[in-house]
Structure formats: structure tokens, C-alpha cells
Motif scaffolding. Structure first.
Motif, PDB file in Angstrom:
ATOM      1  N   GLU A  17       0.825  -1.209   0.000  1.00 13.32           N
ATOM      2  CA  GLU A  17       0.000   0.000   0.000  1.00 13.32           C
ATOM      3  C   GLU A  17       0.858   1.258   0.000  1.00 13.32           C
ATOM      4  N   LEU A  18       1.955   1.253   0.752  1.00 13.92           N
ATOM      5  CA  LEU A  18       2.844   2.408   0.775  1.00 13.92           C
ATOM      6  C   LEU A  18       3.509   2.602  -0.591  1.00 13.92           C
ATOM      7  N   GLY A  19       3.970   1.513  -1.205  1.00 11.66           N
ATOM      8  CA  GLY A  19       4.576   1.604  -2.534  1.00 11.66           C
ATOM      9  C   GLY A  19       3.589   2.103  -3.573  1.00 11.66           C
ATOM     10  N   LEU A  20       2.384   1.569  -3.548  1.00 12.35           N
ATOM     11  CA  LEU A  20       1.352   2.003  -4.491  1.00 12.35           C
ATOM     12  C   LEU A  20       1.032   3.480  -4.290  1.00 12.35           C
ATOM     13  N   PHE A  21       0.904   3.896  -3.033  1.00 14.22           N
ATOM     14  CA  PHE A  21       0.600   5.298  -2.734  1.00 14.22           C
ATOM     15  C   PHE A  21       1.695   6.217  -3.291  1.00 14.22           C
ATOM     16  N   ASN A  22       2.945   5.909  -2.989  1.00 10.50           N
ATOM     17  CA  ASN A  22       4.054   6.758  -3.429  1.00 10.50           C
ATOM     18  C   ASN A  22       4.176   6.816  -4.949  1.00 10.50           C
ATOM     19  N   LEU A  23       4.001   5.704  -5.606  1.00 10.88           N
ATOM     20  CA  LEU A  23       4.104   5.676  -7.072  1.00 10.88           C
ATOM     21  C   LEU A  23       2.932   6.410  -7.722  1.00 10.88           C
ATOM     22  N   ARG A  24       1.740   6.228  -7.174  1.00 15.65           N
ATOM     23  CA  ARG A  24       0.576   6.944  -7.724  1.00 15.65           C
ATOM     24  C   ARG A  24       0.695   8.448  -7.489  1.00 15.65           C
ATOM     25  N   LYS A  25       1.178   8.832  -6.298  1.00 11.85           N
ATOM     26  CA  LYS A  25       1.367  10.250  -5.990  1.00 11.85           C
ATOM     27  C   LYS A  25       2.364  10.877  -6.964  1.00 11.85           C
ATOM     28  N   ALA A  26       3.326  10.097  -7.442  1.00 12.14           N
ATOM     29  CA  ALA A  26       4.316  10.584  -8.405  1.00 12.14           C
ATOM     30  C   ALA A  26       3.758  10.633  -9.826  1.00 12.14           C
ATOM     31  N   GLY A  27       2.528  10.149 -10.020  1.00 12.32           N
ATOM     32  CA  GLY A  27       1.891  10.257 -11.327  1.00 12.32           C
ATOM     33  C   GLY A  27       1.833   8.987 -12.145  1.00 12.32           C
ATOM     34  N   TYR A  28       2.266   7.890 -11.577  1.00 11.86           N
ATOM     35  CA  TYR A  28       2.225   6.626 -12.318  1.00 11.86           C
ATOM     36  C   TYR A  28       0.874   5.935 -12.153  1.00 11.86           C
ATOM     37  N   ALA A  29       0.483   5.204 -13.171  1.00  9.82           N
ATOM     38  CA  ALA A  29      -0.656   4.300 -13.068  1.00  9.82           C
ATOM     39  C   ALA A  29      -0.076   2.976 -12.582  1.00  9.82           C
ATOM     40  N   VAL A  30      -0.485   2.530 -11.404  1.00 16.08           N
ATOM     41  CA  VAL A  30       0.155   1.357 -10.795  1.00 16.08           C
ATOM     42  C   VAL A  30      -0.879   0.295 -10.478  1.00 16.08           C
ATOM     43  N   ASP A  31      -0.559  -0.929 -10.901  1.00 12.92           N
ATOM     44  CA  ASP A  31      -1.356  -2.090 -10.522  1.00 12.92           C
ATOM     45  C   ASP A  31      -0.598  -2.818  -9.426  1.00 12.92           C
ATOM     46  N   GLY A  32      -1.300  -3.262  -8.413  1.00 10.61           N
ATOM     47  CA  GLY A  32      -0.670  -3.992  -7.320  1.00 10.61           C
ATOM     48  C   GLY A  32      -1.020  -5.466  -7.382  1.00 10.61           C
ATOM     49  N   ALA A  33      -0.104  -6.279  -6.851  1.00  9.47           N
ATOM     50  CA  ALA A  33      -0.346  -7.719  -6.747  1.00  9.47           C
ATOM     51  C   ALA A  33       0.158  -8.178  -5.384  1.00  9.47           C
ATOM     52  N   ARG A  34      -0.582  -9.105  -4.775  1.00 14.92           N
ATOM     53  CA  ARG A  34      -0.287  -9.572  -3.418  1.00 14.92           C
ATOM     54  C   ARG A  34       0.812 -10.621  -3.351  1.00 14.92           C
ATOM     55  N   ASP A  35       1.119 -11.252  -4.476  1.00 12.89           N
ATOM     56  CA  ASP A  35       2.185 -12.259  -4.486  1.00 12.89           C
ATOM     57  C   ASP A  35       2.641 -12.484  -5.924  1.00 12.89           C
ATOM     58  N   GLY A  36       3.670 -13.315  -6.083  1.00 12.69           N
ATOM     59  CA  GLY A  36       4.242 -13.545  -7.403  1.00 12.69           C
ATOM     60  C   GLY A  36       3.269 -14.166  -8.382  1.00 12.69           C
ATOM     61  N   ALA A  37       2.464 -15.105  -7.912  1.00 10.16           N
ATOM     62  CA  ALA A  37       1.504 -15.759  -8.804  1.00 10.16           C
ATOM     63  C   ALA A  37       0.498 -14.750  -9.345  1.00 10.16           C
ATOM     64  N   GLU A  38      -0.030 -13.901  -8.469  1.00 11.24           N
ATOM     65  CA  GLU A  38      -0.973 -12.876  -8.914  1.00 11.24           C
ATOM     66  C   GLU A  38      -0.279 -11.881  -9.838  1.00 11.24           C
ATOM     67  N   GLY A  39       0.956 -11.534  -9.505  1.00 10.64           N
ATOM     68  CA  GLY A  39       1.709 -10.614 -10.352  1.00 10.64           C
ATOM     69  C   GLY A  39       1.903 -11.153 -11.757  1.00 10.64           C
ATOM     70  N   LEU A  40       2.245 -12.432 -11.871  1.00  7.49           N
ATOM     71  CA  LEU A  40       2.428 -13.024 -13.201  1.00  7.49           C
ATOM     72  C   LEU A  40       1.111 -13.081 -13.964  1.00  7.49           C
ATOM     73  N   ARG A  41       0.007 -13.334 -13.273  1.00  9.45           N
ATOM     74  CA  ARG A  41      -1.304 -13.330 -13.937  1.00  9.45           C
ATOM     75  C   ARG A  41      -1.660 -11.931 -14.429  1.00  9.45           C
ATOM     76  N   ARG A  42      -1.332 -10.917 -13.646  1.00  9.72           N
ATOM     77  CA  ARG A  42      -1.714  -9.541 -13.984  1.00  9.72           C
ATOM     78  C   ARG A  42      -0.764  -8.874 -14.969  1.00  9.72           C
ATOM     79  N   PHE A  43       0.457  -9.404 -15.109  1.00  9.03           N
ATOM     80  CA  PHE A  43       1.443  -8.754 -15.966  1.00  9.03           C
ATOM     81  C   PHE A  43       0.981  -8.719 -17.415  1.00  9.03           C
ATOM     82  N   ASP A  44       1.017  -7.513 -17.988  1.00  8.42           N
ATOM     83  CA  ASP A  44       0.660  -7.305 -19.384  1.00  8.42           C
ATOM     84  C   ASP A  44       1.787  -6.497 -20.026  1.00  8.42           C
ATOM     85  N   PRO A  45       2.581  -7.127 -20.908  1.00 12.13           N
ATOM     86  CA  PRO A  45       3.714  -6.421 -21.500  1.00 12.13           C
ATOM     87  C   PRO A  45       3.299  -5.207 -22.331  1.00 12.13           C
ATOM     88  N   GLU A  46       2.071  -5.174 -22.782  1.00  9.89           N
ATOM     89  CA  GLU A  46       1.583  -4.014 -23.535  1.00  9.89           C
ATOM     90  C   GLU A  46       1.214  -2.858 -22.606  1.00  9.89           C
TER      91      GLU A  46
END
Length: 169
Positions: A17-46
Motif C-alpha cells: 500500500e505504501l509503494g502504491l501510494f508513493n508511485l501513484r502520488k508521483a503520477g504513475y498508473a500502478v497495478d498492485g499484486a499480493r504475491d508472485g503468482a498474482e503478479g504473473l497473472r496480472r502482468f501485461d507487456p503491452e
């Protein structure tokens, strides 16, 4: 910031949550994932210009995430973060293709600077690929035997350095 999209993978709820907050505050669109498996499912190279992943996570760890993302999208920079900042782990991450390795706790500015560098590298790689494709598509052999054409040819093909009218011996 131009709103580039990032993927932030962290199993610690408060750290994520802290990482997402800081990155969003800096202007990035950020997707979060709770673990590696979820991260790999959510990863979109486009979509995701940079991936930030913790190392020590249950089930699918950060080095496995790194290897899988590098296999699926070699041009996507991956930042590895960990509270376990040992040298062997950092070396393993870099050998596996990590853009950088950041120890926790990290300062917001350090994270943002590293993300900006990773994005710039990603843009430079994309531009290099675009230019390589462009050159490959237009590079054709030079045909002609006039002195002007001889001067225009690259070295090794009878080009510059060869005098017009010079005979091969």
C-alpha cells in the motif's frame, strides 16, 4: 510523469500500500499484486512499462517472477526489492536480468529515481528496436557503377576509399 503503467508485486500489505501510494502520488498508473503468482497473472507487456517485485514471497518468489517476465517480455525492466539485502541475492537478481536491486526500507526518492531510470532505459530500448527495424526495412544494396555510386558504397564493397576508375589488380 507521463502516467506510465507499473506493476508492483509485494506480499506485505502495508509495504504494498505504501509503494502504491508513493508511485501513484508521483503520477504513475500502478497495478498492485499480493504475491508472485498474482503478479504473473496480472502482468501485461503491452501495459506495464516496469515491474517492481519483492523477492521473498510465498509460492512464487521474486526471482521466479523476474525470470518469467524476462522470458515473456525481455525488454520490460524489472526492479527487485527486498528486506533481505544480502550480496548473493543481489548478484543472483542481476544475473537473472534485474534492472536494479533495492534494499528495504528504501526512501521514496530512491524508488522514484530508479523507476525513472528504468522507464528511460525502456524507452531507449524501444527506440533502438524501432530504428533497427526501420533500417532493416530500407537498407538495400547500392546498384550502379558510376564514380559517384562508388563513393557512396560502404567500405568493403568498393565504396569510399576506392578511387573512381581504379582497376582491381
Amino acid at each position: 510523469m507521463s502516467g506510465e503503467a507499473l506493476l508492483f508485486i509485494e506480499d506485505d500489505d502495508s509495504g504494498r500500500e505504501l509503494g502504491l501510494f508513493n508511485l501513484r502520488k508521483a503520477g504513475y498508473a500502478v497495478d498492485g499484486a499480493r504475491d508472485g503468482a498474482e503478479g504473473l497473472r496480472r502482468f501485461d507487456p503491452e501495459r506495464h512499462a516496469v515491474v517492481i517485485t519483492d523477492v521473498k514471497m510465498p509460492n512464487v518468489g521474486g526471482l521466479e517472477v523476474l525470470r518469467e517476465i524476462r522470458a515473456r517480455s525481455p525488454e520490460t525492466p524489472v526492479l527487485v526489492i527486498t528486506a533481505y539485502g544480502d550480496v548473493d541475492l543481489a548478484v543472483a537478481a542481476m544475473k537473472a536480468g534485474a534492472f536494479d536491486f533495492i534494499g528495504k526500507p528504501f526512501h521514496r526518492e530512491h524508488l522514484l529515481l530508479t523507476v525513472a531510470k528504468a522507464l528511460e532505459r525502456g524507452r531507449m530500448r524501444a527506440e533502438l528496436l524501432r530504428l533497427q527495424r526501420q533500417v532493416a526495412g530500407i537498407e538495400r544494396p547500392i546498384v550502379g557503377h558510376s564514380p559517384a555510386m562508388a563513393r557512396a558504397r560502404p567500405r568493403g564493397s568498393g565504396g569510399p576509399g576506392r578511387r573512381a576508375g581504379a582497376r582491381d589488380r
